[in-house]
Scaffold this motif. Structure first.
Motif, PDB file in Angstrom:
ATOM      1  N   LEU A  97      -2.626  13.818   3.365  1.00 45.04           N
ATOM      2  CA  LEU A  97      -1.733  12.846   2.736  1.00 45.04           C
ATOM      3  C   LEU A  97      -2.438  12.150   1.580  1.00 45.04           C
ATOM      4  O   LEU A  97      -1.855  11.951   0.505  1.00 45.04           O
ATOM      5  CB  LEU A  97      -1.264  11.821   3.768  1.00 45.04           C
ATOM      6  N   GLY A  98      -3.702  11.778   1.788  1.00 43.30           N
ATOM      7  CA  GLY A  98      -4.461  11.134   0.724  1.00 43.30           C
ATOM      8  C   GLY A  98      -4.602  12.025  -0.495  1.00 43.30           C
ATOM      9  O   GLY A  98      -4.462  11.563  -1.638  1.00 43.30           O
ATOM     10  N   GLU A  99      -4.865  13.307  -0.281  1.00 45.12           N
ATOM     11  CA  GLU A  99      -4.997  14.242  -1.405  1.00 45.12           C
ATOM     12  C   GLU A  99      -3.685  14.369  -2.175  1.00 45.12           C
ATOM     13  O   GLU A  99      -3.675  14.416  -3.411  1.00 45.12           O
ATOM     14  CB  GLU A  99      -5.448  15.605  -0.888  1.00 45.12           C
ATOM     15  N   GLU A 100      -2.559  14.426  -1.441  1.00 44.57           N
ATOM     16  CA  GLU A 100      -1.260  14.535  -2.101  1.00 44.57           C
ATOM     17  C   GLU A 100      -0.970  13.294  -2.953  1.00 44.57           C
ATOM     18  O   GLU A 100      -0.488  13.401  -4.086  1.00 44.57           O
ATOM     19  CB  GLU A 100      -0.161  14.722  -1.055  1.00 44.57           C
ATOM     20  N   ILE A 101      -1.260  12.117  -2.402  1.00 43.75           N
ATOM     21  CA  ILE A 101      -0.990  10.872  -3.129  1.00 43.75           C
ATOM     22  C   ILE A 101      -1.864  10.777  -4.373  1.00 43.75           C
ATOM     23  O   ILE A 101      -1.392  10.433  -5.470  1.00 43.75           O
ATOM     24  CB  ILE A 101      -1.221   9.661  -2.203  1.00 43.75           C
ATOM     25  N   ILE A 102      -3.150  11.085  -4.232  1.00 36.75           N
ATOM     26  CA  ILE A 102      -4.070  11.004  -5.371  1.00 36.75           C
ATOM     27  C   ILE A 102      -3.639  11.959  -6.482  1.00 36.75           C
ATOM     28  O   ILE A 102      -3.631  11.597  -7.669  1.00 36.75           O
ATOM     29  CB  ILE A 102      -5.509  11.310  -4.906  1.00 36.75           C
ATOM     30  N   GLY A 103      -3.257  13.178  -6.107  1.00 35.71           N
ATOM     31  CA  GLY A 103      -2.815  14.144  -7.107  1.00 35.71           C
ATOM     32  C   GLY A 103      -1.540  13.719  -7.801  1.00 35.71           C
ATOM     33  O   GLY A 103      -1.398  13.867  -9.022  1.00 35.71           O
ATOM     34  N   GLU A 104      -0.598  13.173  -7.034  1.00 34.47           N
ATOM     35  CA  GLU A 104       0.679  12.732  -7.602  1.00 34.47           C
ATOM     36  C   GLU A 104       0.473  11.597  -8.601  1.00 34.47           C
ATOM     37  O   GLU A 104       1.052  11.590  -9.696  1.00 34.47           O
ATOM     38  CB  GLU A 104       1.601  12.274  -6.475  1.00 34.47           C
ATOM     39  N   ILE A 105      -0.369  10.617  -8.242  1.00 34.11           N
ATOM     40  CA  ILE A 105      -0.612   9.484  -9.136  1.00 34.11           C
ATOM     41  C   ILE A 105      -1.336   9.939 -10.399  1.00 34.11           C
ATOM     42  O   ILE A 105      -1.049   9.473 -11.507  1.00 34.11           O
ATOM     43  CB  ILE A 105      -1.415   8.391  -8.401  1.00 34.11           C
ATOM     44  N   ASN A 106      -2.262  10.860 -10.254  1.00 38.49           N
ATOM     45  CA  ASN A 106      -2.975  11.371 -11.423  1.00 38.49           C
ATOM     46  C   ASN A 106      -2.026  12.096 -12.377  1.00 38.49           C
ATOM     47  O   ASN A 106      -2.137  11.970 -13.607  1.00 38.49           O
ATOM     48  CB  ASN A 106      -4.093  12.312 -10.980  1.00 38.49           C
ATOM     49  N   ASP A 107      -1.063  12.838 -11.818  1.00 39.57           N
ATOM     50  CA  ASP A 107      -0.093  13.545 -12.660  1.00 39.57           C
ATOM     51  C   ASP A 107       0.845  12.576 -13.372  1.00 39.57           C
ATOM     52  O   ASP A 107       1.191  12.771 -14.542  1.00 39.57           O
ATOM     53  CB  ASP A 107       0.727  14.520 -11.811  1.00 39.57           C
ATOM     54  N   VAL A 108       1.262  11.515 -12.663  1.00 40.42           N
ATOM     55  CA  VAL A 108       2.267  10.602 -13.212  1.00 40.42           C
ATOM     56  C   VAL A 108       1.653   9.573 -14.158  1.00 40.42           C
ATOM     57  O   VAL A 108       2.170   9.325 -15.253  1.00 40.42           O
ATOM     58  CB  VAL A 108       3.013   9.884 -12.063  1.00 40.42           C
ATOM     59  N   ALA A 109       0.545   8.952 -13.737  1.00 44.73           N
ATOM     60  CA  ALA A 109      -0.032   7.850 -14.512  1.00 44.73           C
ATOM     61  C   ALA A 109      -1.335   8.219 -15.206  1.00 44.73           C
ATOM     62  O   ALA A 109      -1.817   7.461 -16.050  1.00 44.73           O
ATOM     63  CB  ALA A 109      -0.263   6.641 -13.598  1.00 44.73           C
TER      64      ALA A 109
ATOM     65  N   ALA B 234      -9.379   1.714   1.629  1.00 47.65           N
ATOM     66  CA  ALA B 234      -8.958   2.306   0.357  1.00 47.65           C
ATOM     67  C   ALA B 234     -10.071   2.212  -0.676  1.00 47.65           C
ATOM     68  O   ALA B 234     -10.225   3.107  -1.515  1.00 47.65           O
ATOM     69  CB  ALA B 234      -7.698   1.609  -0.152  1.00 47.65           C
ATOM     70  N   ARG B 235     -10.867   1.137  -0.627  1.00 47.75           N
ATOM     71  CA  ARG B 235     -11.991   1.027  -1.567  1.00 47.75           C
ATOM     72  C   ARG B 235     -13.041   2.100  -1.305  1.00 47.75           C
ATOM     73  O   ARG B 235     -13.747   2.523  -2.223  1.00 47.75           O
ATOM     74  CB  ARG B 235     -12.649  -0.349  -1.447  1.00 47.75           C
ATOM     75  N   ASP B 236     -13.155   2.536  -0.037  1.00 40.01           N
ATOM     76  CA  ASP B 236     -14.126   3.572   0.326  1.00 40.01           C
ATOM     77  C   ASP B 236     -13.517   4.969   0.363  1.00 40.01           C
ATOM     78  O   ASP B 236     -14.224   5.943   0.619  1.00 40.01           O
ATOM     79  CB  ASP B 236     -14.730   3.267   1.705  1.00 40.01           C
ATOM     80  N   ASN B 237     -12.191   5.043   0.176  1.00 42.38           N
ATOM     81  CA  ASN B 237     -11.499   6.332   0.270  1.00 42.38           C
ATOM     82  C   ASN B 237     -11.749   6.975   1.638  1.00 42.38           C
ATOM     83  O   ASN B 237     -12.072   8.157   1.753  1.00 42.38           O
ATOM     84  CB  ASN B 237     -11.964   7.276  -0.842  1.00 42.38           C
ATOM     85  N   SER B 238     -11.586   6.169   2.704  1.00 39.55           N
ATOM     86  CA  SER B 238     -11.968   6.621   4.040  1.00 39.55           C
ATOM     87  C   SER B 238     -10.881   6.312   5.057  1.00 39.55           C
ATOM     88  O   SER B 238      -9.886   5.649   4.758  1.00 39.55           O
ATOM     89  CB  SER B 238     -13.276   5.949   4.470  1.00 39.55           C
ATOM     90  N   VAL B 239     -11.094   6.810   6.277  1.00 40.73           N
ATOM     91  CA  VAL B 239     -10.215   6.542   7.416  1.00 40.73           C
ATOM     92  C   VAL B 239     -11.031   5.788   8.457  1.00 40.73           C
ATOM     93  O   VAL B 239     -12.084   6.265   8.893  1.00 40.73           O
ATOM     94  CB  VAL B 239      -9.655   7.844   8.021  1.00 40.73           C
ATOM     95  N   VAL B 240     -10.567   4.598   8.850  1.00 40.72           N
ATOM     96  CA  VAL B 240     -11.277   3.761   9.818  1.00 40.72           C
ATOM     97  C   VAL B 240     -10.489   3.756  11.122  1.00 40.72           C
ATOM     98  O   VAL B 240      -9.328   3.334  11.153  1.00 40.72           O
ATOM     99  CB  VAL B 240     -11.445   2.319   9.289  1.00 40.72           C
TER     100      VAL B 240
ATOM    101  N   ALA C  61       4.059  14.035   8.602  1.00 40.95           N
ATOM    102  CA  ALA C  61       4.723  14.970   7.695  1.00 40.95           C
ATOM    103  C   ALA C  61       3.717  15.767   6.877  1.00 40.95           C
ATOM    104  O   ALA C  61       3.925  16.961   6.601  1.00 40.95           O
ATOM    105  CB  ALA C  61       5.665  14.205   6.768  1.00 40.95           C
ATOM    106  N   ALA C  62       2.598  15.122   6.490  1.00 44.78           N
ATOM    107  CA  ALA C  62       1.602  15.802   5.660  1.00 44.78           C
ATOM    108  C   ALA C  62       0.673  16.688   6.468  1.00 44.78           C
ATOM    109  O   ALA C  62       0.094  17.636   5.932  1.00 44.78           O
ATOM    110  CB  ALA C  62       0.786  14.771   4.886  1.00 44.78           C
ATOM    111  N   GLY C  63       0.492  16.371   7.746  1.00 44.17           N
ATOM    112  CA  GLY C  63      -0.398  17.161   8.592  1.00 44.17           C
ATOM    113  C   GLY C  63      -1.636  16.416   9.018  1.00 44.17           C
ATOM    114  O   GLY C  63      -2.139  16.617  10.114  1.00 44.17           O
ATOM    115  N   SER C  64      -2.163  15.540   8.165  1.00 49.51           N
ATOM    116  CA  SER C  64      -3.331  14.727   8.494  1.00 49.51           C
ATOM    117  C   SER C  64      -3.472  13.630   7.449  1.00 49.51           C
ATOM    118  O   SER C  64      -2.862  13.694   6.367  1.00 49.51           O
ATOM    119  CB  SER C  64      -4.612  15.570   8.533  1.00 49.51           C
ATOM    120  N   ALA C  65      -4.292  12.622   7.770  1.00 49.37           N
ATOM    121  CA  ALA C  65      -4.519  11.532   6.823  1.00 49.37           C
ATOM    122  C   ALA C  65      -5.199  12.042   5.561  1.00 49.37           C
ATOM    123  O   ALA C  65      -4.890  11.601   4.446  1.00 49.37           O
ATOM    124  CB  ALA C  65      -5.365  10.436   7.487  1.00 49.37           C
ATOM    125  N   GLU C  66      -6.132  12.982   5.723  1.00 52.29           N
ATOM    126  CA  GLU C  66      -6.846  13.517   4.564  1.00 52.29           C
ATOM    127  C   GLU C  66      -5.900  14.258   3.622  1.00 52.29           C
ATOM    128  O   GLU C  66      -5.972  14.108   2.395  1.00 52.29           O
ATOM    129  CB  GLU C  66      -7.975  14.445   5.018  1.00 52.29           C
TER     130      GLU C  66
END
Length: 520
Positions: free
Chosen positions: A118-130, A149-155, A111-116
């Motif tokens: 999706l990660g950017e959307e989630i990080i931005g949403e959490i920063n706005d909310v919390a 997740a600790r490395d902010n990477s895709v394995v 739905a987001a287009g790529s893992a990267e």
């Protein structure tokens, strides 16, 4: 194996305290638990406070730092806005612990287009909310995903084994959902480190059999994690039932006290239903219908799910929903559903600490046998401590309080080095320890190996016993043991010898060599 995702918020315990207003964000602060500091904010880290540090050491480094006790309820309550933010992007989120979640990633990535993206959307949403930093990772298998997740990477799947293999042993702690389970893991990891293991790849080389034989249930969990399995979801070919309980409340639940009482009743019903069918869970889904027409749900991981486990998760979750402050947030209907159920005893890798349903069933069976055959019919070992491995454990009747229980944790200076043999003989076996000269060796009063015939060869070469000969390639010792001079004195010299893939613990007493145990 499916691609999974994980969201991790660094230092969530202290971040939750800042969100709750218990500490100012510009003040050095840390949260401590049973084993010292659990997390610290950036101000405290600048002054040298780190995880695992004792409270006294933290105070000496930063006298003005604020140290707060761990509060799981506060962490869960403040984590709810983060989970609601994730719900806007992800269909099914499973909470590993407050501050860390897992989710199936394929649909959300599409739905987001790529893992990267999706990660950017989630990080931005959490920063706005919390208003806090979040890291997102993707991988195959529970441990690889959590570490990503600790490395902010895709394995990728091809990189999973090498990615896990180069991580230090302490990386396994990311899969510990509670402080108790973290302590269980740390005990095993400390022993593995004393054996010279430093990386998870070295642990994987030990193999499933060695880990499970040595460490039991925790060994099964360690193997599943380092082998790249999905330990948070049970895999079974046959379909297994799901159990749920539902209640409608009139008037609606408006306070935490009311919800705790209601949760206790529902948890009792759910637990009895599962135990009566000899099943173990699973995944607990909490669903609440609100007076304003909205419906909220959240999934938690449980192993077996004791009544206390269920009540705690429901209390934390409902407390966070009720405290949202929204109009009409009173709960009119509550449903609990346990899924991912397996026959008790089949489940190989519980993620949660504490007693599972299968262990509870085993306890009931043992008590039943005692009632039929007598208290002494079932015996269990317990540690009493000693310098000699064969004396470190005694047996007692099931449920009987052990004698001198506290002595098992004493340091016992001068004892044989850990780990003890895996197999201890009930009665020591007579053997011959020969040097390269072919003569039986002895140990002098100064603790030195030697040949009584005066030969130059002073190192053991062959262990001869009733099970055959073992060519010795390595040895350690001797260690002199002298104890109980006032009553049945013992004077022995112990050696550890190894050869042909076998390790043996032997000792000499009264000029006779005996085999006490084996390491494989």
């Amino acid at each position: 194996m499916k691609l999974s995702g994980s969201v991790w918020i660094p230092d969530w315990p202290v971040t939750a305290a800042e969100i709750a207003g218990d500490v100012d964000s510009a003040t050095p602060a840390a949260v401590y638990g049973k084993r010292g500091i659990l997390s610290a904010n950036s101000w405290a880290r600048r002054e040298g406070i780190t995880e695992g540090m004792r409270q006294r050491s933290a105070h000496s480094l930063s006298p003005h730092a604020l140290l707060l006790p761990a509060d799981p309820e506060r962490e869960s309550l403040r984590f709810e806005p983060v989970l609601r933010a994730l719900d806007r992007h992800i269909a099914n989120v499973t909470v590993v612990s407050s501050g860390s979640v897992l989710f199936t990633a394929a649909g959300a990535i599409k739905a987001a287009g790529s893992a990267e993206l999706l990660g950017e959307e989630i990080i931005g949403e959490i920063n706005d909310v919390a208003g806090c930093e979040a890291l997102v990772g993707f991988g195959y298998g529970t441990l690889a995903t959590l570490l990503a997740a600790r490395d902010n990477s895709v394995v990728s799947l091809a990189e999973t084994d090498s990615f896990i293999g180069r991580e230090p042993l302490s990386s396994l702690l990311v899969a510990a959902p509670s402080e108790d389970s973290r302590e269980d893991l740390m005990e095993c990891l400390n022993l593995l480190e004393r054996l010279g293991l430093r990386r998870l790849g070295e642990v994987r080389q030990l193999g499933r059999t060695a880990l499970t034989t040595r460490f039991g249930k925790i060994g099964q969990l360690i193997w599943a994690l380092v082998d790249g399995d999905d330990v948070h979801v049970a895999h079974r070919q046959e379909a297994t039932p799901e159990f749920s309980v539902t209640r409608t409340f009139e008037p609606p639940l408006e306070t935490t006290e009311q919800t705790v009482f209601a949760a206790k009743i529902l948890a009792d019903e759910l637990g009895e239903e599962i135990v009566s069918r000899s099943l173990a869970g699973g995944r607990l889904l909490i669903t609440a219908s609100l007076m304003n027409g909205n419906e909220l749900e959240r999934a938690w991981l449980l192993d077996g799910g004791s009544v206390k486990d269920v009540v705690d998760r429901v209390r934390w979750q409902l407390g966070s929903w009720l405290s949202s402050g929204e109009d009409g947030s009173s709960i009119v209907r509550l449903s609990l559903k346990m899924s991912d159920l397996l026959p008790a005893g089949y489940r190989p890798q519980p993620l949660w600490g504490g007693q599972s349903v299968s262990e509870h069933q085993a306890t009931k069976a043992a008590l039943r046998l005692q009632s039929l055959l007598g208290e002494e019919s079932i015996a269990v070992p317990y540690r009493v401590g000693s310098r000699i491995p064969s004396e470190r454990y005694r047996t007692r009747a099931w449920n009987e309080a052990p004698d001198h229980e506290d002595q098992g944790e004493l340091p016992w200076p001068g004892s044989i080095p850990e780990p003890p043999p895996c197999l201890l003989h009930t009665e020591p076996i007579a053997v011959n320890l020969l040097g390269a000269c072919g003569h039986q060796l002895q140990v002098s009063g100064e603790g030195e190996l030697g040949c009584p015939q005066g030969c130059a060869a002073q190192q053991p070469s062959l262990l001869r016993g009733r099970g055959g000969d073992i060519a010795i390639t390595r040895f350690a010792g001797p260690w002199i043991i002298e104890q109980r001079w006032w009553d049945h004195p013992v004077r022995r010299a112990y050696l550890q010898v190894a050869g042909a893939g076998i390790g043996v613990l032997v000792y000499i007493e009264n000029n006779e060599w005996k085999e006490e145990g084996r390491y494989v």
